[in-house]
Design a protein around this motif. Structure first.
Motif, mmCIF file in Angstrom:
data_model
loop_
_atom_site.group_PDB
_atom_site.id
_atom_site.type_symbol
_atom_site.label_atom_id
_atom_site.label_comp_id
_atom_site.label_asym_id
_atom_site.label_seq_id
_atom_site.Cartn_x
_atom_site.Cartn_y
_atom_site.Cartn_z
ATOM 1 N N ARG A 182 -4.730 1.456 8.127
ATOM 2 C CA ARG A 182 -4.222 2.820 8.094
ATOM 3 C C ARG A 182 -2.999 2.887 7.194
ATOM 4 O O ARG A 182 -2.226 1.916 7.109
ATOM 5 N N SER A 183 -2.814 4.031 6.560
ATOM 6 C CA SER A 183 -1.657 4.246 5.705
ATOM 7 C C SER A 183 -1.136 5.662 5.950
ATOM 8 O O SER A 183 -1.875 6.634 5.796
ATOM 9 N N TRP A 184 0.129 5.742 6.317
ATOM 10 C CA TRP A 184 0.731 7.043 6.560
ATOM 11 C C TRP A 184 1.556 7.469 5.352
ATOM 12 O O TRP A 184 2.022 6.615 4.562
ATOM 13 N N SER A 185 1.789 8.748 5.223
ATOM 14 C CA SER A 185 2.555 9.264 4.081
ATOM 15 C C SER A 185 3.985 8.747 4.093
ATOM 16 O O SER A 185 4.656 8.752 3.061
ATOM 17 N N SER A 186 4.451 8.268 5.240
ATOM 18 C CA SER A 186 5.806 7.723 5.336
ATOM 19 C C SER A 186 5.914 6.361 4.642
ATOM 20 O O SER A 186 7.011 5.877 4.397
ATOM 21 N N GLY A 187 4.754 5.753 4.363
ATOM 22 C CA GLY A 187 4.746 4.420 3.774
ATOM 23 C C GLY A 187 4.343 3.333 4.758
ATOM 24 O O GLY A 187 4.091 2.192 4.384
ATOM 25 N N ARG A 188 4.299 3.699 6.018
ATOM 26 C CA ARG A 188 3.896 2.738 7.030
ATOM 27 C C ARG A 188 2.418 2.414 6.900
ATOM 28 O O ARG A 188 1.608 3.282 6.603
ATOM 29 N N THR A 189 2.089 1.143 7.135
ATOM 30 C CA THR A 189 0.699 0.708 7.143
ATOM 31 C C THR A 189 0.419 -0.090 8.411
ATOM 32 O O THR A 189 1.333 -0.633 9.042
ATOM 33 N N MET A 190 -0.839 -0.157 8.775
ATOM 34 C CA MET A 190 -1.267 -0.910 9.948
ATOM 35 C C MET A 190 -2.606 -1.543 9.646
ATOM 36 O O MET A 190 -3.463 -0.918 8.987
ATOM 37 N N TYR A 191 -2.805 -2.773 10.096
ATOM 38 C CA TYR A 191 -4.054 -3.499 9.869
ATOM 39 C C TYR A 191 -4.605 -4.021 11.183
ATOM 40 O O TYR A 191 -3.862 -4.439 12.071
ATOM 41 N N ALA A 192 -5.920 -4.029 11.265
ATOM 42 C CA ALA A 192 -6.571 -4.666 12.397
ATOM 43 C C ALA A 192 -6.371 -6.173 12.279
ATOM 44 O O ALA A 192 -6.325 -6.721 11.171
ATOM 45 N N VAL A 194 -8.313 -8.616 9.819
ATOM 46 C CA VAL A 194 -8.193 -8.474 8.359
ATOM 47 C C VAL A 194 -6.777 -8.697 7.852
ATOM 48 O O VAL A 194 -6.545 -8.669 6.641
ATOM 49 N N LYS A 195 -5.841 -8.930 8.738
ATOM 50 C CA LYS A 195 -4.449 -9.132 8.317
ATOM 51 C C LYS A 195 -4.349 -10.307 7.360
ATOM 52 O O LYS A 195 -4.924 -11.370 7.592
ATOM 53 N N GLY A 196 -3.633 -10.083 6.293
ATOM 54 C CA GLY A 196 -3.446 -11.120 5.291
ATOM 55 C C GLY A 196 -4.553 -11.180 4.252
ATOM 56 O O GLY A 196 -4.411 -11.881 3.240
ATOM 57 N N ARG A 197 -5.652 -10.454 4.488
ATOM 58 C CA ARG A 197 -6.775 -10.483 3.534
ATOM 59 C C ARG A 197 -7.026 -9.108 2.912
ATOM 60 O O ARG A 197 -7.487 -9.021 1.774
ATOM 61 N N PHE A 198 -6.769 -8.053 3.650
ATOM 62 C CA PHE A 198 -7.006 -6.694 3.171
ATOM 63 C C PHE A 198 -5.670 -6.006 2.902
ATOM 64 O O PHE A 198 -4.680 -6.233 3.620
ATOM 65 N N THR A 199 -5.662 -5.141 1.908
ATOM 66 C CA THR A 199 -4.467 -4.353 1.586
ATOM 67 C C THR A 199 -4.864 -2.915 1.332
ATOM 68 O O THR A 199 -5.720 -2.641 0.471
ATOM 69 N N ILE A 200 -4.247 -2.007 2.063
ATOM 70 C CA ILE A 200 -4.482 -0.580 1.858
ATOM 71 C C ILE A 200 -3.371 -0.015 0.994
ATOM 72 O O ILE A 200 -2.200 -0.389 1.140
ATOM 73 N N SER A 201 -3.745 0.853 0.080
ATOM 74 C CA SER A 201 -2.755 1.523 -0.765
ATOM 75 C C SER A 201 -3.266 2.923 -1.063
ATOM 76 O O SER A 201 -4.438 3.234 -0.826
#
Length: 123
Positions: free
Chosen positions: A52-62, A65-72
């Motif tokens: 997930r990516s919020w307009s505030s800049g915060r991101t969250m990963y399941a 997938v942590k360390g392997r996936f990047t949302i932008s």
């Protein structure tokens, strides 16, 4: 406004893909997009959030997938990306994008789902 996901495909374990999801249609009616996210649904399983990516800049990963996936995201283009690296066979599934959109003249945010893009990881 519709969301269109792309970038899926067949890849060997350990490989990478870059998924994209862009909003299209009456773009000029968009006031803001708060949450943009990626979900995936494996065969026979429920749809689960990946990132997930919020307009505030915060991101969250399941956790898987942590360390392997990047949302932008590129807010100017109303687009969200998911860089998926070190893919594993268990990452196989249909990946859906999701966005909460506020429109000019409206109140609150409306949920939108893209149609999904298939990711298949072979071992």
């Amino acid at each position: 406004v519709q969301l269109q996901a792309s970038g899926g495909g067949l890849v060997q374990a350990g490989g990478s893909l870059r998924l994209s999801c862009a909003a299209s249609g009456n773009i000029s009616s968009i006031s803001s997009i708060n949450l943009m996210a990626w979900y995936r649904q494996a065969p026979g399983k429920q749809r689960d959030v990946v990132a997930r990516s919020w307009s505030s800049g915060r991101t969250m990963y399941a956790d898987p997938v942590k360390g392997r996936f990047t949302i932008s995201r590129d807010n100017a283009k109303n687009t969200v990306y998911l860089q998926v690296n070190i893919l594993k066979p268990e990452d196989t599934g249909v990946y859906y994008c999701y966005a909460e959109i506020q429109y000019y003249g409206g109140r609150g945010y409306f949920s939108h789902w893209g149609k999904g893009t298939q990711v298949t990881v072979s071992s």
